[in-house]
Design a protein around this motif. Structure first.
Motif, PDB file in Angstrom:
ATOM      1  N   THR A 100     -58.854 -66.700 -42.897  1.00 38.36           N
ATOM      2  CA  THR A 100     -58.060 -65.735 -43.640  1.00 38.36           C
ATOM      3  C   THR A 100     -58.556 -64.332 -43.326  1.00 38.36           C
ATOM      4  O   THR A 100     -59.746 -64.036 -43.499  1.00 38.36           O
ATOM      5  CB  THR A 100     -58.151 -65.985 -45.158  1.00 38.36           C
ATOM      6  N   THR A 157     -58.869 -60.448 -44.034  1.00 42.20           N
ATOM      7  CA  THR A 157     -58.814 -59.556 -45.205  1.00 42.20           C
ATOM      8  C   THR A 157     -59.183 -58.118 -44.859  1.00 42.20           C
ATOM      9  O   THR A 157     -59.216 -57.271 -45.748  1.00 42.20           O
ATOM     10  CB  THR A 157     -59.760 -60.064 -46.310  1.00 42.20           C
ATOM     11  N   CYS A 169     -47.072 -61.660 -50.319  1.00 40.83           N
ATOM     12  CA  CYS A 169     -48.331 -62.244 -50.785  1.00 40.83           C
ATOM     13  C   CYS A 169     -49.176 -62.830 -49.662  1.00 40.83           C
ATOM     14  O   CYS A 169     -50.397 -62.962 -49.815  1.00 40.83           O
ATOM     15  CB  CYS A 169     -48.047 -63.341 -51.810  1.00 40.83           C
ATOM     16  N   LEU A 170     -48.534 -63.187 -48.547  1.00 40.83           N
ATOM     17  CA  LEU A 170     -49.279 -63.809 -47.452  1.00 40.83           C
ATOM     18  C   LEU A 170     -48.456 -63.701 -46.180  1.00 40.83           C
ATOM     19  O   LEU A 170     -47.222 -63.771 -46.222  1.00 40.83           O
ATOM     20  CB  LEU A 170     -49.544 -65.281 -47.768  1.00 40.83           C
ATOM     21  N   LEU A 228     -54.272 -66.627 -41.452  1.00 39.33           N
ATOM     22  CA  LEU A 228     -53.565 -66.124 -42.622  1.00 39.33           C
ATOM     23  C   LEU A 228     -53.984 -64.677 -42.830  1.00 39.33           C
ATOM     24  O   LEU A 228     -55.160 -64.348 -42.690  1.00 39.33           O
ATOM     25  CB  LEU A 228     -53.943 -66.945 -43.863  1.00 39.33           C
ATOM     26  N   ASP A 283     -54.068 -61.653 -45.655  1.00 37.52           N
ATOM     27  CA  ASP A 283     -53.947 -61.449 -47.098  1.00 37.52           C
ATOM     28  C   ASP A 283     -53.575 -59.998 -47.382  1.00 37.52           C
ATOM     29  O   ASP A 283     -54.444 -59.125 -47.459  1.00 37.52           O
ATOM     30  CB  ASP A 283     -55.272 -61.794 -47.797  1.00 37.52           C
ATOM     31  N   ALA A 321     -55.383 -57.947 -50.103  1.00 41.71           N
ATOM     32  CA  ALA A 321     -56.785 -57.550 -49.965  1.00 41.71           C
ATOM     33  C   ALA A 321     -56.908 -56.030 -49.931  1.00 41.71           C
ATOM     34  O   ALA A 321     -56.086 -55.338 -49.315  1.00 41.71           O
ATOM     35  CB  ALA A 321     -57.386 -58.156 -48.695  1.00 41.71           C
ATOM     36  N   TRP A 377     -47.989 -67.530 -55.111  1.00 40.70           N
ATOM     37  CA  TRP A 377     -48.736 -67.043 -53.948  1.00 40.70           C
ATOM     38  C   TRP A 377     -49.466 -65.734 -54.220  1.00 40.70           C
ATOM     39  O   TRP A 377     -50.232 -65.270 -53.370  1.00 40.70           O
ATOM     40  CB  TRP A 377     -47.800 -66.884 -52.752  1.00 40.70           C
ATOM     41  N   SER A 378     -49.258 -65.150 -55.389  1.00 40.70           N
ATOM     42  CA  SER A 378     -49.966 -63.905 -55.704  1.00 40.70           C
ATOM     43  C   SER A 378     -51.330 -64.153 -56.336  1.00 40.70           C
ATOM     44  O   SER A 378     -52.135 -63.228 -56.450  1.00 40.70           O
ATOM     45  CB  SER A 378     -49.117 -63.046 -56.653  1.00 40.70           C
ATOM     46  N   ARG A 381     -55.131 -65.409 -56.686  1.00 42.99           N
ATOM     47  CA  ARG A 381     -56.299 -65.578 -55.822  1.00 42.99           C
ATOM     48  C   ARG A 381     -57.430 -66.225 -56.611  1.00 42.99           C
ATOM     49  O   ARG A 381     -57.561 -65.988 -57.803  1.00 42.99           O
ATOM     50  CB  ARG A 381     -56.755 -64.218 -55.253  1.00 42.99           C
ATOM     51  N   LEU A 425     -56.669 -68.524 -53.023  1.00 41.28           N
ATOM     52  CA  LEU A 425     -55.742 -69.559 -52.597  1.00 41.28           C
ATOM     53  C   LEU A 425     -56.487 -70.879 -52.445  1.00 41.28           C
ATOM     54  O   LEU A 425     -57.659 -70.902 -52.038  1.00 41.28           O
ATOM     55  CB  LEU A 425     -55.106 -69.182 -51.258  1.00 41.28           C
ATOM     56  N   LYS A 437     -53.361 -73.052 -48.297  1.00 39.75           N
ATOM     57  CA  LYS A 437     -53.634 -72.543 -46.954  1.00 39.75           C
ATOM     58  C   LYS A 437     -53.111 -73.505 -45.888  1.00 39.75           C
ATOM     59  O   LYS A 437     -52.508 -73.089 -44.885  1.00 39.75           O
ATOM     60  CB  LYS A 437     -55.124 -72.315 -46.772  1.00 39.75           C
TER      61      LYS A 437
END
Length: 385
Positions: free
Chosen positions: A3, A5, A40-41, A56, A58, A61, A142-143, A145, A147, A152
């Motif tokens: 992920t 960020t 969201c992603l 992914l 984010d 972030a 999906w908002s 955290r 995840l 994922k």
């Protein structure tokens, strides 16, 4: 499952992706409580000389800017591959005015390749990638955290299998000579107007049974106010008032907040304050519209003198052509288009571009009595007269 960020890590990934011929893209977002989608992603994947990578991003972030991604979207040397791209593209266009180019939508390509009407991603994964998808995380928030691993895994699957689907469809289109067909379809997705919600046109989405100019003038003003109010506050338009309430207001024409209180369908929050004043002003404005400035419903199709027998023959021809060519029927023409052809209209999509080659030319000949339909073996064919 990596992920990203930080902007630094995103820039590094995009630099590697830019060396590839294509990158697959998908998003997860929320829209239930907002007018505009909340990103969201973002999922990305590429394949380069056998090596693969998928990540992914984010966007929630604190240390992540999506500008390296937008630079990749602007890179004309990398095809951006989506499935059913419209909502994804709307997010990026509304955010920064970027529409990825060049663009490839596997749902459209699959329709061109004969996989049916608006074929789903899961179906293509099963038929092309020979895999199954775990869809248990489809309706998660999906908002939130952090995840979960399940979220994922679900999200990444939407871009990893997409690589196999794209390569298969691209190869098939190349062999059939139909890449230009998909390119024509991408024009709509690449047009900024596709993603612009103009409040002046909002009334056209409201279904009414009345065609009175005065009534429609009020509908237009109420719909314009609702759209503008929802956009400015980023709330769903139905949170302002729903279509049935809008039609009721246009019919009853309330003049005061006390009148609004008698509405059967209006939300309680809309009977006072800014929304109430907006409603009353809209009704007043609509009532004052001059006859020549009143909106006019599109009655042209309703007035068409359709030859029903010819319309049925066109449906048979369309089915025969699409079965022979292996392409989805609705991608070429819908029932309204066929009725328009049978009524003498010629400004329809089926008579333009690749659609004309596949269906339109023979459709015109059929309408003009120059060909007939006949059965040859298991197929329906055209016969010159």
């Amino acid at each position: 499952m990596k992920t990203i960020t930080t902007t630094k890590d995103l820039a590094a990934f995009c630099a590697e992706a830019a060396k590839c011929s294509y990158v697959t893209v998908d998003t997860e977002f929320l829209r239930e409580r907002t007018y505009y989608s909340k990103l969201c992603l973002v999922q990305l994947a590429y394949r380069d000389d056998g090596a693969e990578d998928a990540v992914l991003l984010d966007p929630l972030a604190d240390d992540l800017s999506l500008e390296p991604l937008y630079d990749l979207f602007r890179d004309a040397g990398v095809v951006k591959v989506f499935h059913a791209a419209r909502q994804d593209l709307e997010i990026f266009y509304v955010d920064v005015g970027v529409i990825p180019e060049p663009l490839f939508d596997t749902q459209v390509a699959a329709m061109v390749c004969g996989f049916g009407e608006q074929v789903g991603y899961e179906t293509l994964v099963r038929k092309i990638a020979k895999a199954d998808l775990d869809k248990s995380s489809r309706f998660t928030d999906w908002s939130r955290r952090p995840l979960t691993d399940a979220q994922k895994k679900y999200a990444l699957a939407d871009v990893t299998h997409l690589r196999d689907i794209y390569e298969y469809l691209s190869d098939r289109l190349g062999k059939s000579g139909r890449k230009k067909w998909v390119a024509e379809e991408m024009a709509v997705l690449k047009d900024p107007a596709t993603y612009q919600a103009n409040p002046d046109d909002a009334w056209k989405r409201v279904k009414t049974r009345t065609t009175s100019g005065k009534f429609l003038a009020i509908v237009r003003e109420l719909a314009r106010f609702r759209e503008t109010y929802a956009q400015e506050r980023n709330i769903p338009r139905n949170r302002v008032y729903k279509d049935d309430a809008l039609v009721e207001l246009a019919s009853t024409k309330p003049q005061t907040e006390q009148d609004l209180g008698r509405s059967r369908l209006l939300l309680r929050e809309a009977r006072k304050g800014d929304i109430a004043q907006g409603i009353l002003t809209s009704i007043k404005t609509g009532l004052a519209v001059k006859p020549e400035d009143m909106p006019k419903p599109d009655n042209d199709r309703a007035k068409l003198q359709v030859n029903p027998a010819l319309a049925d023959l066109l449906r048979v021809l369309l089915k025969a052509k699409t079965e022979n060519e292996g392409v989805a029927q609705k991608l070429i023409a819908n029932s309204a288009d066929l009725d328009a052809l049978a009524a003498g209209e010629r400004d329809v999509p089926a008579l333009k571009g690749w659609r004309r080659e596949v269906f339109g030319n023979d459709a015109l000949l059929l309408c003009e009595g120059q060909v007939a339909l006949a059965v040859k073996g298991q197929k329906v064919v055209t016969v010159a007269l």
